[in-house]
Design a protein around this motif. Structure first.
Motif, PDB file in Angstrom:
ATOM      1  N   GLU A   4      38.047  45.033  67.422  1.00 49.28           N
ATOM      2  CA  GLU A   4      36.686  44.548  67.662  1.00 49.28           C
ATOM      3  C   GLU A   4      36.217  43.652  66.520  1.00 49.28           C
ATOM      4  O   GLU A   4      35.605  42.608  66.758  1.00 49.28           O
ATOM      5  N   LYS A   5      36.514  44.035  65.283  1.00 46.62           N
ATOM      6  CA  LYS A   5      36.093  43.226  64.132  1.00 46.62           C
ATOM      7  C   LYS A   5      36.794  41.870  64.136  1.00 46.62           C
ATOM      8  O   LYS A   5      36.187  40.851  63.810  1.00 46.62           O
ATOM      9  N   ILE A   8      35.109  39.831  66.903  1.00 45.64           N
ATOM     10  CA  ILE A   8      33.786  39.372  66.456  1.00 45.64           C
ATOM     11  C   ILE A   8      33.936  38.211  65.469  1.00 45.64           C
ATOM     12  O   ILE A   8      33.195  37.225  65.548  1.00 45.64           O
ATOM     13  N   LEU A  24      35.318  36.922  76.107  1.00 42.21           N
ATOM     14  CA  LEU A  24      34.218  37.867  76.196  1.00 42.21           C
ATOM     15  C   LEU A  24      33.644  37.892  77.612  1.00 42.21           C
ATOM     16  O   LEU A  24      33.439  38.956  78.195  1.00 42.21           O
ATOM     17  N   ILE A  57      23.445  35.997  74.635  1.00 44.00           N
ATOM     18  CA  ILE A  57      24.512  36.524  73.777  1.00 44.00           C
ATOM     19  C   ILE A  57      25.104  35.391  72.941  1.00 44.00           C
ATOM     20  O   ILE A  57      25.250  35.518  71.729  1.00 44.00           O
ATOM     21  N   LEU A  61      24.860  35.291  68.697  1.00 44.51           N
ATOM     22  CA  LEU A  61      26.046  35.901  68.091  1.00 44.51           C
ATOM     23  C   LEU A  61      25.916  36.046  66.572  1.00 44.51           C
ATOM     24  O   LEU A  61      26.342  37.053  66.004  1.00 44.51           O
ATOM     25  N   PHE A  64      24.292  39.246  65.452  1.00 46.63           N
ATOM     26  CA  PHE A  64      24.959  40.528  65.658  1.00 46.63           C
ATOM     27  C   PHE A  64      25.397  41.061  64.305  1.00 46.63           C
ATOM     28  O   PHE A  64      26.189  40.446  63.603  1.00 46.63           O
ATOM     29  N   GLY A  66      26.775  44.137  63.703  1.00 48.69           N
ATOM     30  CA  GLY A  66      27.875  45.090  63.719  1.00 48.69           C
ATOM     31  C   GLY A  66      27.427  46.521  63.481  1.00 48.69           C
ATOM     32  O   GLY A  66      28.254  47.390  63.235  1.00 48.69           O
ATOM     33  N   LYS A  69      28.309  48.903  68.495  1.00 52.43           N
ATOM     34  CA  LYS A  69      29.463  48.252  69.096  1.00 52.43           C
ATOM     35  C   LYS A  69      28.996  46.984  69.807  1.00 52.43           C
ATOM     36  O   LYS A  69      27.862  46.905  70.278  1.00 52.43           O
ATOM     37  N   LEU A  70      29.876  46.014  69.920  1.00 51.91           N
ATOM     38  CA  LEU A  70      29.567  44.772  70.635  1.00 51.91           C
ATOM     39  C   LEU A  70      29.128  45.085  72.063  1.00 51.91           C
ATOM     40  O   LEU A  70      28.164  44.522  72.566  1.00 51.91           O
ATOM     41  N   TRP A  73      25.540  46.298  72.107  1.00 51.08           N
ATOM     42  CA  TRP A  73      24.634  45.192  71.815  1.00 51.08           C
ATOM     43  C   TRP A  73      24.457  44.305  73.049  1.00 51.08           C
ATOM     44  O   TRP A  73      23.334  43.937  73.401  1.00 51.08           O
ATOM     45  N   MET A  74      25.549  44.001  73.735  1.00 51.05           N
ATOM     46  CA  MET A  74      25.473  43.157  74.933  1.00 51.05           C
ATOM     47  C   MET A  74      24.750  43.882  76.067  1.00 51.05           C
ATOM     48  O   MET A  74      23.967  43.273  76.791  1.00 51.05           O
TER      49      MET A  74
END
Length: 180
Positions: A4-5, A8, A24, A57, A61, A64, A66, A69-70, A73-74
């Motif tokens: 995920e990192k 991102i 995404l 989104i 971006l 965001f 962190g 979790k992405l 957030w979405m």
């Protein structure tokens, strides 16, 4: 560094942003559509809200952090966009949010994308009488099978409060279905 990192970082890098954003959309388009659809009910409206969600989104971006979790957030953005859409539609029609939702439920019968039967319509009517927070919690738990921890991140509410909301929602829905 976990996946995920890395993803991102790709979303935030101007050189890889466009490709990562396409990934995404491909990865989260369907789950976000389904989430939005449970809130706004209508297919075309859900498509419009989904587009607005992805625009928001993309534009945000950099904001965001962190901290969640992405995914969460979405979903929070999608939830807020769907609620805003319902409120704006109600205002345009000169109706309360509840009246607008009841009207949307009546229109479900004519929606080619609605595959439910009379019981599904009754369930939607029962959900529409719930307070907004209970509606969201019930839909996320019942239709999307999200864990309380995920819903907690999305809605910014404690797990205990969510469990109580879900319990109250189930009781009210059962009562509505039995009595109507």
């Amino acid at each position: 560094m976990d996946d995920e990192k890395v993803f991102i970082a790709e979303l935030l890098n101007p050189k890889t942003r466009e490709t990562a954003f396409r990934q995404l959309v491909a990865r989260y388009g369907k789950p976000l559509y389904n989430h939005i659809r449970t809130i706004v009910l209508n297919h075309d409206d859900a498509d419009d809200v989904l587009q607005n969600t992805f625009i928001k989104i993309f534009r945000n971006l950099e904001n965001f952090k962190g901290e969640s979790k992405l995914f969460s957030w979405m979903y929070r953005i999608a939830t807020n966009e769907a609620i805003t859409f319902i409120s704006q539609r109600a205002k345009k029609l000169g109706l309360s949010t509840e009246e607008a939702q009841q009207k949307a439920i009546l229109n479900l019968k004519a929606d080619d994308y609605f595959e439910g039967d009379a019981l599904q319509l009754k369930l939607q009517q029962a959900i529409a009488i719930l307070p907004e927070k209970q509606q969201l919690v019930f839909k996320m738990k019942y239709f999307e099978d999200l864990k309380y921890e995920e819903i907690s991140e999305i809605l910014g509410t404690s797990v205990g409060a969510l469990k109580a909301s879900y319990h109250h929602a189930v009781k009210k829905i059962e009562e509505y279905i039995v009595n109507n």
